[in-house]
Design a protein around this motif. Structure first.
Motif, mmCIF file in Angstrom:
data_model
loop_
_atom_site.group_PDB
_atom_site.id
_atom_site.type_symbol
_atom_site.label_atom_id
_atom_site.label_comp_id
_atom_site.label_asym_id
_atom_site.label_seq_id
_atom_site.Cartn_x
_atom_site.Cartn_y
_atom_site.Cartn_z
ATOM 1 N N ASP A 157 1.008 -0.760 0.104
ATOM 2 C CA ASP A 157 0.318 -0.721 -0.562
ATOM 3 C C ASP A 157 0.736 1.345 0.513
ATOM 4 O O ASP A 157 1.997 1.486 1.065
ATOM 5 C CB ASP A 157 -1.255 -0.397 1.456
ATOM 6 N N VAL A 158 0.995 2.370 -0.866
ATOM 7 C CA VAL A 158 1.292 3.683 -0.909
ATOM 8 C C VAL A 158 1.076 4.545 0.316
ATOM 9 O O VAL A 158 -0.127 5.185 0.321
ATOM 10 C CB VAL A 158 1.620 4.296 -1.746
ATOM 11 N N PRO A 159 1.506 5.205 0.515
ATOM 12 C CA PRO A 159 1.634 5.962 2.394
ATOM 13 C C PRO A 159 1.119 7.092 2.241
ATOM 14 O O PRO A 159 1.731 7.909 0.850
ATOM 15 C CB PRO A 159 2.033 5.685 3.516
ATOM 16 N N VAL A 160 0.130 8.065 1.804
ATOM 17 C CA VAL A 160 -0.473 9.026 1.553
ATOM 18 C C VAL A 160 -0.499 10.088 2.974
ATOM 19 O O VAL A 160 -1.396 9.159 3.386
ATOM 20 C CB VAL A 160 -1.229 9.492 0.486
ATOM 21 N N PRO A 161 -0.290 11.526 2.880
ATOM 22 C CA PRO A 161 -1.244 12.177 4.029
ATOM 23 C C PRO A 161 -2.585 12.084 3.903
ATOM 24 O O PRO A 161 -2.938 11.698 3.272
ATOM 25 C CB PRO A 161 -0.660 13.382 3.834
ATOM 26 N N ARG A 170 -6.984 10.199 3.428
ATOM 27 C CA ARG A 170 -6.620 9.660 1.880
ATOM 28 C C ARG A 170 -7.229 9.722 0.506
ATOM 29 O O ARG A 170 -8.843 10.190 1.366
ATOM 30 C CB ARG A 170 -7.019 7.946 2.850
ATOM 31 N N PRO A 171 -7.072 9.577 -0.034
ATOM 32 C CA PRO A 171 -7.727 10.116 -1.262
ATOM 33 C C PRO A 171 -8.979 9.102 -2.083
ATOM 34 O O PRO A 171 -8.287 7.766 -1.477
ATOM 35 C CB PRO A 171 -6.321 10.666 -2.577
ATOM 36 N N PRO A 230 -6.684 5.373 -3.814
ATOM 37 C CA PRO A 230 -5.697 4.500 -3.349
ATOM 38 C C PRO A 230 -4.611 4.019 -3.961
ATOM 39 O O PRO A 230 -5.271 3.892 -5.006
ATOM 40 C CB PRO A 230 -5.959 3.608 -2.507
ATOM 41 N N LEU A 231 -3.536 3.744 -4.394
ATOM 42 C CA LEU A 231 -2.415 3.967 -5.027
ATOM 43 C C LEU A 231 -1.444 2.335 -4.290
ATOM 44 O O LEU A 231 -1.495 2.410 -2.956
ATOM 45 C CB LEU A 231 -1.551 4.730 -5.038
ATOM 46 N N ARG A 278 3.604 1.059 -10.315
ATOM 47 C CA ARG A 278 2.743 1.669 -9.634
ATOM 48 C C ARG A 278 1.409 1.849 -10.094
ATOM 49 O O ARG A 278 0.821 3.046 -11.336
ATOM 50 C CB ARG A 278 2.991 2.980 -8.836
ATOM 51 N N ASP A 312 -8.167 5.670 6.275
ATOM 52 C CA ASP A 312 -6.925 4.817 7.469
ATOM 53 C C ASP A 312 -7.741 4.555 8.502
ATOM 54 O O ASP A 312 -8.849 5.293 9.358
ATOM 55 C CB ASP A 312 -5.941 6.174 7.875
#
Length: 556
Positions: A383-387, A390-391, A394-395, A441, A475
């Protein structure tokens, strides 16, 4: 002498004998003219010589380009389409099929009549007529009375009578097949099929011609002519398909090293002539691996080195056929010198016997072996962590490894969990290291379960793999904090309500109600008073307005 010829000519004219010979089948049907030495063929079973006379009175003969052809069919011209299951191995059956194609908006109904299709617009617009030709109504049952004048028109061009099949009124077309100096005539509807045994047919390319006639009162007029080329061969017609996993283009005869190639032999035998024959397959793959003999039409072979190789296949089958003629026998001795009990053996007796004849089929090809992508695997998904927050898309990061040649492109197809309905397809150049390791990705349309297909390719190969992944939602820690905050708020509110209720209850207990009989107050009124006191701190406008308090003397 001259006077003698003159007398003979006068006698011919006086007797009324025709000076022009009657037309023969070869004159009417032989559009492909052959020299006389090429017209000598063995007799086909059920066929007749085209030297027979043609009944021109019942079947008129029109030359090509004659204006009568334009009026031979109502509403346009009829086209005939001739096909066959050629090539045919000598001794097997070959089948010819003729289909008539009518002008637009016309078709044949269940009774053999030609009708207009409903709501169909042709060159003349919409027609109110139903029938183009209503042959069923025109036919008479008495036509089949043998020997009567009414049945004279129910004959073929060579004056042979029609067969009397059940439902004969539906048969309104006459088909005349012509090949190898022989003809075959048949009644039919809008389609006709003829099968011929090829045991006596000449090898090579031959021409089949068909002329079609339609009923026209008590005569028949031509409506279509067609011809097609067919092949009779003494070699088994075979085709070989070659397929291989990860091969990008199977038709270019370029395949990959270290992967098995599947060779499948297809024998063209529509009449099932070889069903009872023992068939063997002898392979030579051209890579110094030796000969392979098999009784199975499918075989796998793996080339382990790059290069160009000559593939050879020989198919062998033992079939029944006439025995070959023996070598000439010595001259028959005179009767006085013949030993007792000696009988001569005629060559015809030998040739009429059946023997097992070996028939062969051959296939050759030149194939090229190159290096290609042999295998693809997904070894890690992250899983790509994002600030926060969460969008919505997801990536996910995929680590993909491969074996064999270095890929030049990578394509990803994201589908539903069943891997049937594709949602997104993305292709990009492949950036791999020496170990054939690359990172990909990809974005997803929200959380859920997806089928992800990875395809790595180069000029000659295409390797793929698939995996199922579960993409998480927002999250989980954030959701937990939200749930905890909600629970804390609800708990504080509950404590506050409880404290207020206890205070009001104590105040109510100290307050003495007015009346002579306080113990006899009904439960309903007691509860009403309690609730009134309980809501008093929240609704001060209604404070001290209970009717019981207003009725007490001395109260303001």
């Amino acid at each position: 002498m001259e006077s003698l010829f003159g007398v003979l000519g006068f006698l011919l004219l006086a007797s009324g004998l025709p000076l022009q010979a009657a037309k023969r089948f070869r004159d009417v049907l032989g559009h492909e003219q052959y020299p006389s030495h090429m017209r000598v063929h063995s007799q086909l079973r059920g066929w007749s010589s085209d030297e027979n006379e043609w009944n021109e009175n019942l079947y008129p003969v029109w030359k090509r380009g004659d204006g009568k052809w334009k009026n031979s069919w109502e509403g346009g011209r009829v086209q005939a389409v001739l096909t066959s299951d050629s090539p045919a191995l000598v001794g097997s059956n070959i089948t010819f099929v003729v289909n008539l194609v009518f002008p637009r908006c016309q078709k044949e109904d269940a009774n053999g009549n030609i009708v207009y299709e409903k709501n169909c617009r042709n060159d003349l617009g919409f027609t109110t007529d139903r029938y183009v030709y209503n042959w069923t109504a025109e036919a008479e049952d008495g036509d089949w009375e043998g020997g009567s004048s009414q049945s004279q028109h129910l004959t073929f061009p060579d004056r042979k009578p029609f067969p009397r099949p059940h439902g004969w009124k539906k048969w309104s077309f006459v088909y005349v097949f012509h090949t190898l100096g022989q003809y075959f005539q048949k009644l039919g509807r809008c389609s006709a099929r003829v099968s011929v045994n090829t045991v006596n047919m000449t090898l090579g390319h031959q021409v089949m011609e068909v002329t079609v006639f339609r009923r026209y009162g008590r005569r028949y007029i031509p409506i279509a002519q067609v011809k097609d080329v067919y092949v009779i061969t003494d070699q088994i017609p075979i085709f070989v398909t070659m397929s291989q996993k990860n091969d990008r283009n199977a038709s270019d005869e370029t395949f990959l090293r270290d992967l098995p190639i599947v060779f499948d032999v297809l024998i063209h035998d529509p009449s099932h002539f070889l069903n009872d024959s023992a068939i063997s397959y002898k392979w030579n793959f051209g890579d110094n691996t030796g000969l392979f003999v098999s009784n199975n039409h499918t075989l796998n072979h793996t080339y382990v080195v790059n290069g160009t190789f000559n593939l050879n296949l020989t198919v062998k089958a033992a079939v029944s056929g006439p025995c070959p003629s023996p070598s000439p026998t010595p001259p028959t001795p005179s009767p006085s010198l013949m030993p007792t009990g000696y009988t001569s053996m005629e060559l015809n007796d030998i040739s009429n016997e059946n023997c097992q004849i070996n028939r062969y089929g051959y296939f050759r090809a030149t194939i090229t072996i190159v290096e290609g992508i042999l295998e693809v695997n997904v070894i890690q998904i992250a899983d790509v962590p994002v600030p926060m927050p969460r969008p919505d898309n997801p990536l996910m990061d995929f680590t993909v490894t491969c074996k064999g040649a270095t890929p030049t492109e990578v394509c990803t197809i994201i589908s539903d969990p069943t891997c049937q309905m594709a949602q997104n397809r993305v292709c990009s150049p492949a950036a791999t290291d020496e170990l054939c390791l690359l990172s990909v990705r990809r974005a997803f349309n929200g959380s859920g379960t997806y089928c992800v297909n990875f395809t790595l390719g180069d000029e000659t190969s295409l390797a793929l793999t698939s995996t199922l992944i579960s993409v998480p939602g927002k999250d989980p820690a954030s959701a937990l904090r939200m749930v905890n905050g909600t629970l804390i708020s609800i708990g504080c509110l509950a404590v506050f309500v409880t404290m207020v209720t206890i205070l009001l209850y104590k105040k109510h207990k100290a307050y003495q109600s007015i009346g002579n009989c306080p113990r006899k107050m009904g439960k309903g009124k007691s509860l009403s008073v309690f609730l009134s006191h309980a809501k008093a701190p929240f609704f001060r406008g209604n404070r001290e307005k209970d009717p019981l308090l207003q009725s007490k003397p001395g109260m303001p």
